[in-house]
Design a protein around this motif. Structure first.
Motif, PDB file in Angstrom:
ATOM      1  N   UNK A 146     -26.219  35.909   1.489  1.00  0.00           N
ATOM      2  CA  UNK A 146     -27.127  35.229   2.409  1.00  0.00           C
ATOM      3  C   UNK A 146     -28.361  34.712   1.677  1.00  0.00           C
ATOM      4  N   UNK A 147     -28.793  35.455   0.657  1.00  0.00           N
ATOM      5  CA  UNK A 147     -29.997  35.089  -0.084  1.00  0.00           C
ATOM      6  C   UNK A 147     -29.710  34.160  -1.258  1.00  0.00           C
ATOM      7  N   UNK A 148     -28.443  33.998  -1.611  1.00  0.00           N
ATOM      8  CA  UNK A 148     -28.083  33.268  -2.818  1.00  0.00           C
ATOM      9  C   UNK A 148     -28.394  31.775  -2.708  1.00  0.00           C
ATOM     10  N   UNK A 149     -28.898  31.227  -3.810  1.00  0.00           N
ATOM     11  CA  UNK A 149     -29.109  29.787  -3.888  1.00  0.00           C
ATOM     12  C   UNK A 149     -27.887  29.078  -4.474  1.00  0.00           C
ATOM     13  N   UNK A 150     -26.936  29.847  -4.995  1.00  0.00           N
ATOM     14  CA  UNK A 150     -25.758  29.279  -5.642  1.00  0.00           C
ATOM     15  C   UNK A 150     -24.614  29.124  -4.650  1.00  0.00           C
ATOM     16  N   UNK A 151     -24.402  30.145  -3.828  1.00  0.00           N
ATOM     17  CA  UNK A 151     -23.317  30.130  -2.840  1.00  0.00           C
ATOM     18  C   UNK A 151     -23.890  29.744  -1.480  1.00  0.00           C
ATOM     19  N   UNK A 152     -23.246  28.820  -0.806  1.00  0.00           N
ATOM     20  CA  UNK A 152     -23.751  28.341   0.486  1.00  0.00           C
ATOM     21  C   UNK A 152     -22.631  28.304   1.525  1.00  0.00           C
ATOM     22  N   UNK A 153     -22.159  29.474   1.970  1.00  0.00           N
ATOM     23  CA  UNK A 153     -21.088  29.502   2.975  1.00  0.00           C
ATOM     24  C   UNK A 153     -21.609  29.077   4.344  1.00  0.00           C
ATOM     25  N   UNK A 154     -20.707  28.629   5.203  1.00  0.00           N
ATOM     26  CA  UNK A 154     -21.084  28.260   6.565  1.00  0.00           C
ATOM     27  C   UNK A 154     -21.372  29.491   7.409  1.00  0.00           C
ATOM     28  N   UNK A 155     -20.723  30.610   7.085  1.00  0.00           N
ATOM     29  CA  UNK A 155     -20.941  31.859   7.793  1.00  0.00           C
ATOM     30  C   UNK A 155     -20.425  33.001   6.937  1.00  0.00           C
ATOM     31  N   UNK A 156     -20.900  34.213   7.247  1.00  0.00           N
ATOM     32  CA  UNK A 156     -20.464  35.414   6.544  1.00  0.00           C
ATOM     33  C   UNK A 156     -20.188  36.493   7.588  1.00  0.00           C
ATOM     34  N   UNK A 157     -19.068  37.185   7.464  1.00  0.00           N
ATOM     35  CA  UNK A 157     -18.778  38.297   8.364  1.00  0.00           C
ATOM     36  C   UNK A 157     -18.407  39.532   7.558  1.00  0.00           C
ATOM     37  N   UNK A 158     -18.638  40.702   8.156  1.00  0.00           N
ATOM     38  CA  UNK A 158     -18.257  41.987   7.580  1.00  0.00           C
ATOM     39  C   UNK A 158     -17.307  42.652   8.571  1.00  0.00           C
ATOM     40  N   UNK A 159     -16.150  43.070   8.111  1.00  0.00           N
ATOM     41  CA  UNK A 159     -15.156  43.662   9.002  1.00  0.00           C
ATOM     42  C   UNK A 159     -14.592  44.954   8.417  1.00  0.00           C
ATOM     43  N   UNK A 160     -14.416  45.958   9.284  1.00  0.00           N
ATOM     44  CA  UNK A 160     -13.788  47.206   8.862  1.00  0.00           C
ATOM     45  C   UNK A 160     -12.276  47.019   8.876  1.00  0.00           C
ATOM     46  N   UNK A 161     -11.628  47.379   7.766  1.00  0.00           N
ATOM     47  CA  UNK A 161     -10.178  47.178   7.662  1.00  0.00           C
ATOM     48  C   UNK A 161      -9.387  48.478   7.655  1.00  0.00           C
ATOM     49  N   UNK A 162     -10.023  49.582   7.311  1.00  0.00           N
ATOM     50  CA  UNK A 162      -9.335  50.866   7.279  1.00  0.00           C
ATOM     51  C   UNK A 162     -10.340  51.962   7.619  1.00  0.00           C
ATOM     52  N   UNK A 163     -10.354  52.380   8.891  1.00  0.00           N
ATOM     53  CA  UNK A 163     -11.336  53.368   9.343  1.00  0.00           C
ATOM     54  C   UNK A 163     -11.148  54.705   8.641  1.00  0.00           C
ATOM     55  N   UNK A 164      -9.902  55.134   8.465  1.00  0.00           N
ATOM     56  CA  UNK A 164      -9.629  56.431   7.850  1.00  0.00           C
ATOM     57  C   UNK A 164     -10.150  56.505   6.420  1.00  0.00           C
ATOM     58  N   UNK A 165     -10.014  55.418   5.681  1.00  0.00           N
ATOM     59  CA  UNK A 165     -10.443  55.399   4.273  1.00  0.00           C
ATOM     60  C   UNK A 165     -11.843  54.819   4.104  1.00  0.00           C
ATOM     61  N   UNK A 166     -12.433  54.352   5.184  1.00  0.00           N
ATOM     62  CA  UNK A 166     -13.782  53.789   5.115  1.00  0.00           C
ATOM     63  C   UNK A 166     -13.856  52.494   4.332  1.00  0.00           C
ATOM     64  N   UNK A 167     -12.849  51.631   4.496  1.00  0.00           N
ATOM     65  CA  UNK A 167     -12.807  50.375   3.739  1.00  0.00           C
ATOM     66  C   UNK A 167     -13.232  49.198   4.606  1.00  0.00           C
ATOM     67  N   UNK A 168     -13.977  48.295   3.997  1.00  0.00           N
ATOM     68  CA  UNK A 168     -14.487  47.099   4.673  1.00  0.00           C
ATOM     69  C   UNK A 168     -14.198  45.885   3.811  1.00  0.00           C
ATOM     70  N   UNK A 169     -14.313  44.708   4.413  1.00  0.00           N
ATOM     71  CA  UNK A 169     -14.177  43.457   3.670  1.00  0.00           C
ATOM     72  C   UNK A 169     -15.281  42.498   4.079  1.00  0.00           C
ATOM     73  N   UNK A 170     -15.612  41.602   3.171  1.00  0.00           N
ATOM     74  CA  UNK A 170     -16.596  40.543   3.428  1.00  0.00           C
ATOM     75  C   UNK A 170     -15.868  39.211   3.375  1.00  0.00           C
ATOM     76  N   UNK A 171     -16.029  38.386   4.416  1.00  0.00           N
ATOM     77  CA  UNK A 171     -15.398  37.068   4.457  1.00  0.00           C
ATOM     78  C   UNK A 171     -16.471  35.987   4.495  1.00  0.00           C
TER      79      UNK A 171
END
Length: 316
Positions: free
Chosen positions: A26-51
């Motif tokens: 979000x703060x980067x001047x190099x990368x300019x995505x239209x949107x960013x989301x954070x999603x939990x992918x595996x609750x048991x293992x505590x894994x998340x992903x950033x899209x």
């Protein structure tokens, strides 16, 4: 708004790592995505992903050239309402008396406190970022002691801080930004939140705008930007602060705290509070009304951790 057609997804992250990566992008001047989301992918293992969402595959490929994103997977977007999906990933935020939510969560407003409706869009500052949340926490603490009469928000983004202050105090607030789109979004959000007559937003670089000079000095100033601009503006912000007034600075990482503290203390301001949310910090400074008497009490400090692991250290 440009339509997103490709995603760049970084999988298998811890929750903290996902939040830190999203904040950095979000703060980067190099990368300019239209949107960013954070999603939990595996609750048991505590894994998340950033899209990260991009208009073209080429934009996504360019972003993957950044080392932090090199393990990302690029995929075409399915035909769906991705904007709404992104919004629904932003849960409401409680910061003291403030309850900040998107339009999709109006039904979750609580009966007490001050509700603020801010959607993710074309300007920075939904309140879900640790810096904005820290500023709202600082504002809540200040309002327990007094009600500022003159308010300035430098680098207003979506206007959330100016709107929160105006709504809580009933006082006018000036909101400036270098981006015309941010000014447009701020004015729209002020109307949506019922404070259109109180919030004035305009394009301004730094503090040289005549409207900023005419209303100075200020009882309360927000500057939620980045560390280097805060250093560049330190003299002007310090001079614009009224005796006894408070300056809330954010957009800082934990590693930058000492740098900013030293810079503003050298301008005659005193550190009043330090609020940490994840890897981000918000600092509150005040302009002393009087010089300390020789032999006076030396300020002490205490700290506590909030339920989500945020630290708050206060000068007392």
């Amino acid at each position: 708004m440009t339509e997103a057609r490709f995603t760049l997804t970084i999988p298998a992250l811890t929750h903290d790592a996902a939040n830190e990566l999203a904040s950095a992008m979000e703060e980067s001047f190099v990368v300019d995505p239209l949107a960013i989301t954070i999603n939990e992918t595996d609750e048991a293992r505590g894994l998340w992903e950033v899209s990260l969402y991009f208009a073209s595959e080429e934009d996504a490929e360019d972003a993957r050239g950044i080392s932090a994103l090199s393990k990302g997977v690029i995929a075409p977007m399915p035909q769906q309402d991705w904007v709404r999906q992104s919004l629904e990933g932003l849960a409401p935020v409680s910061a003291g008396r403030f309850f900040l939510h998107g339009s999709h969560d109006r039904h979750r407003r609580r009966p007490g406190g001050i509700a603020l409706e801010i959607d993710a869009g074309t300007a920075f500052g939904t309140g879900h970022h640790g810096t904005t949340e820290g500023c709202l926490m600082a504002l809540d603490r200040i309002l327990k002691r007094r009600s500022p009469r003159t308010i300035l928000d430098v680098g207003c983004g979506t206007g959330v801080l100016a709107i929160a202050a105006a709504k809580a105090t009933g006082r006018p607030a000036l909101a400036s930004d270098i981006d015309r789109e941010a000014v447009r979004v701020t004015l729209g959000n002020a109307a949506l939140n019922g404070v259109k007559p109180l919030v004035s937003s305009f394009v301004a670089a730094g503090l040289s705008h005549p409207r900023i000079a005419a209303a100075a000095p200020y009882d309360l100033i927000f500057a939620n930007i980045l560390a280097r601009p805060l250093v560049a503006l330190s003299t002007g912000l310090s001079r614009a602060l009224a005796p006894g007034g408070e300056l809330i600075l954010s957009g800082l990482t934990l590693e930058q705290i000492r740098w900013i503290e030293a810079t503003y203390e050298s301008r005659g301001l005193a550190l009043e509070a330090r609020i940490c949310r994840g890897n981000w910090a918000s600092l509150v400074f005040t302009r002393p009304k009087k010089r300390k008497r020789p032999g006076g009490r030396t300020p002490g400090r205490f700290s506590f951790a909030s339920p989500r692991g945020a630290g708050w250290e206060l000068d007392v």
